[in-house]
Design a protein around this motif. Sequence first.
Motif, PDB file in Angstrom:
ATOM      1  N   LEU A 315       0.860  -1.084   0.028  1.00 27.52           N
ATOM      2  CA  LEU A 315      -0.041  -0.116  -0.004  1.00 27.52           C
ATOM      3  C   LEU A 315       0.975   1.358   0.129  1.00 27.52           C
ATOM      4  O   LEU A 315       1.626   1.241   0.822  1.00 27.52           O
ATOM      5  N   VAL A 316       0.660   2.135  -0.939  1.00 32.70           N
ATOM      6  CA  VAL A 316       1.449   3.458  -0.981  1.00 32.70           C
ATOM      7  C   VAL A 316       0.544   4.836  -0.873  1.00 32.70           C
ATOM      8  O   VAL A 316       1.102   5.621  -0.649  1.00 32.70           O
ATOM      9  N   GLU A 317      -0.739   4.571  -0.826  1.00 32.47           N
ATOM     10  CA  GLU A 317      -1.580   5.513  -0.656  1.00 32.47           C
ATOM     11  C   GLU A 317      -3.205   5.177  -0.394  1.00 32.47           C
ATOM     12  O   GLU A 317      -3.592   4.219  -1.027  1.00 32.47           O
ATOM     13  N   CYS A 319      -7.089   7.015   0.177  1.00 31.01           N
ATOM     14  CA  CYS A 319      -7.662   7.844   0.074  1.00 31.01           C
ATOM     15  C   CYS A 319      -6.862   9.372   0.040  1.00 31.01           C
ATOM     16  O   CYS A 319      -7.335  10.376   0.785  1.00 31.01           O
ATOM     17  N   GLY A 320      -6.097   9.355  -0.781  1.00 28.65           N
ATOM     18  CA  GLY A 320      -5.193  10.507  -1.233  1.00 28.65           C
ATOM     19  C   GLY A 320      -4.099  10.681  -0.349  1.00 28.65           C
ATOM     20  O   GLY A 320      -3.507  11.815  -0.544  1.00 28.65           O
ATOM     21  N   ALA A 321      -4.041  10.141   0.642  1.00 26.37           N
ATOM     22  CA  ALA A 321      -2.984  10.303   1.912  1.00 26.37           C
ATOM     23  C   ALA A 321      -1.978   9.204   1.564  1.00 26.37           C
ATOM     24  O   ALA A 321      -2.211   8.067   1.590  1.00 26.37           O
ATOM     25  N   PRO A 322      -0.668   9.539   1.372  1.00 28.65           N
ATOM     26  CA  PRO A 322       0.374   8.902   1.322  1.00 28.65           C
ATOM     27  C   PRO A 322       0.566   7.432   2.546  1.00 28.65           C
ATOM     28  O   PRO A 322       0.478   8.018   3.511  1.00 28.65           O
ATOM     29  N   ARG A 323       1.088   6.496   2.179  1.00 29.45           N
ATOM     30  CA  ARG A 323       1.448   5.594   3.110  1.00 29.45           C
ATOM     31  C   ARG A 323       2.998   4.928   2.769  1.00 29.45           C
ATOM     32  O   ARG A 323       3.294   4.663   1.834  1.00 29.45           O
ATOM     33  N   MET A 324       3.606   4.775   3.925  1.00 25.86           N
ATOM     34  CA  MET A 324       4.868   4.507   3.865  1.00 25.86           C
ATOM     35  C   MET A 324       5.453   3.369   4.813  1.00 25.86           C
ATOM     36  O   MET A 324       5.122   3.413   5.866  1.00 25.86           O
ATOM     37  N   LYS A 325       6.169   2.247   4.277  1.00 25.27           N
ATOM     38  CA  LYS A 325       6.602   1.398   5.174  1.00 25.27           C
ATOM     39  C   LYS A 325       7.943   1.536   5.653  1.00 25.27           C
ATOM     40  O   LYS A 325       8.827   1.884   4.614  1.00 25.27           O
ATOM     41  N   ILE A 326       8.265   1.685   6.792  1.00 25.34           N
ATOM     42  CA  ILE A 326       9.579   1.986   7.229  1.00 25.34           C
ATOM     43  C   ILE A 326      10.103   0.571   7.497  1.00 25.34           C
ATOM     44  O   ILE A 326       9.675  -0.211   7.940  1.00 25.34           O
TER      45      ILE A 326
END
Length: 462
Positions: A315-317, A319-326
């Motif tokens: 998953l990278v986004e 609902c228009g909000a970016p998502r990031m795996k650390i």
Amino acid sequence: QLKHCDPGFWDYLSNIDCSNVTICALKEGTVAFPRVPLIVVRGPLGISQLLETTLLALVNYPSLVATNAARMVVAVNQKVAESQPPKCFEFGLRRAQGPDGGFSASKYSYLGGFDGTSNVQAGKLLNLNVSGTHAHAFVQSFASLEEVKDMTVLNTHTNEEDNLLSLVLQCRKEKGDKYMRTHDGELAAFLAYACAFPNSFLCLIDTYDTLNSGVLNFILVALVLGDLGYQPRGVRLDSGDLAYFSLECNRLFKEVGEASSHSFFESLDIVASNDINEDVIHTLSSQGHAITIFGIGTNLVTCQAQPALGCVYKLVELCGAPRMKISQDIEKVLIPGQKKCYRLYGESGYALVDLMVLSSEDQPEVGERFLCRHPFIERKRAAVVPTSVVELHHVAFENGKVLAPVATLDESRDYVKEQLSQLRSDVLRPMNATPYKVSVSSELFVFLHDLWISATPVTELS
């Protein structure tokens, strides 16, 4: 069984609607580099998540086999100058992951550049060249020449049936002492095979003694078939020093060809099998050989060098909000948000860099200087003035319909060749290859690092 599952879940699954799902993908046969997505899925989270296993199952193994095949084809071609490069045939059905895996291996090794398969069903269904030889067991099943004394072959010059054994025995006597000492059972097997396949006579010659029996018995039968108007195909080596044996077979063929009226001895195939892999091909090339066809099975279909491709679905986004795996491993840190990917080419026609930009950014312009940055190392950057810019992803599925034209297998295979021809030789070399650059724009670099900092907890020291 899902014993504790709400019955409504099955209703949900049976009525899933993918009309709101959009799938973008690389064109089949595109050379892909790390961090550039193979597939981009946009749609409702639940439905998109349910597609994960299906998409990975459909992409992982085919991509792995096609890549493995393409690497082997590159290896076969690398030290070939003016001569015709050896062909590659897939021989892996017996070692594949079941019949389905075997069929997939035949299909996608061909896409990767192989010339055919030993899998008859795959050849029929996919219209591939089918090639193979007899087994060692076939040779071992014959014990004496008495077993083939009545076998005949049509003489194409007289249109009459000729006794093959009597002609071969006469040729054997004329050829001299070393031909008289070859294995009779092996010679009988070759005679039987020649009667069945006079137009495609290709023998496995290492059942007993490659140079002192197998190749000599092949030459005896080949000479007689030539006299009768047929053109033998060649020999197969399945053990021993493949480089040395191939060179010796080739030397013998040239000697016999010069001493006879049969020009086909100059163009006989020498097929090599026996656990061929990419490293073996490079070793054989460095040693020098006369192999014209590689039959590659186990190490192709099981992908010995890397048995699983390891594609992931992240998953990278939302609902228009970016998502990031650390992650502590930099290789596993995702580049968040919706992105567009381009391949930038230079004046020589070779690909220079793959570039990712934010979806809101404009496409790089041909002839305009563009700063390409390493995704994670600030000091690594390069200015590129592209002579050509190609967008890598296209819409494959949208509004419930397949939009991308489905290429034929031959079209995809040709595209693989085209893609490989656009990469410099130093990128493709097996040892110390130049890393191909996958970069981001300055905007995406800042976006990535701002999000990375905000998403990483501050460590407390005490």
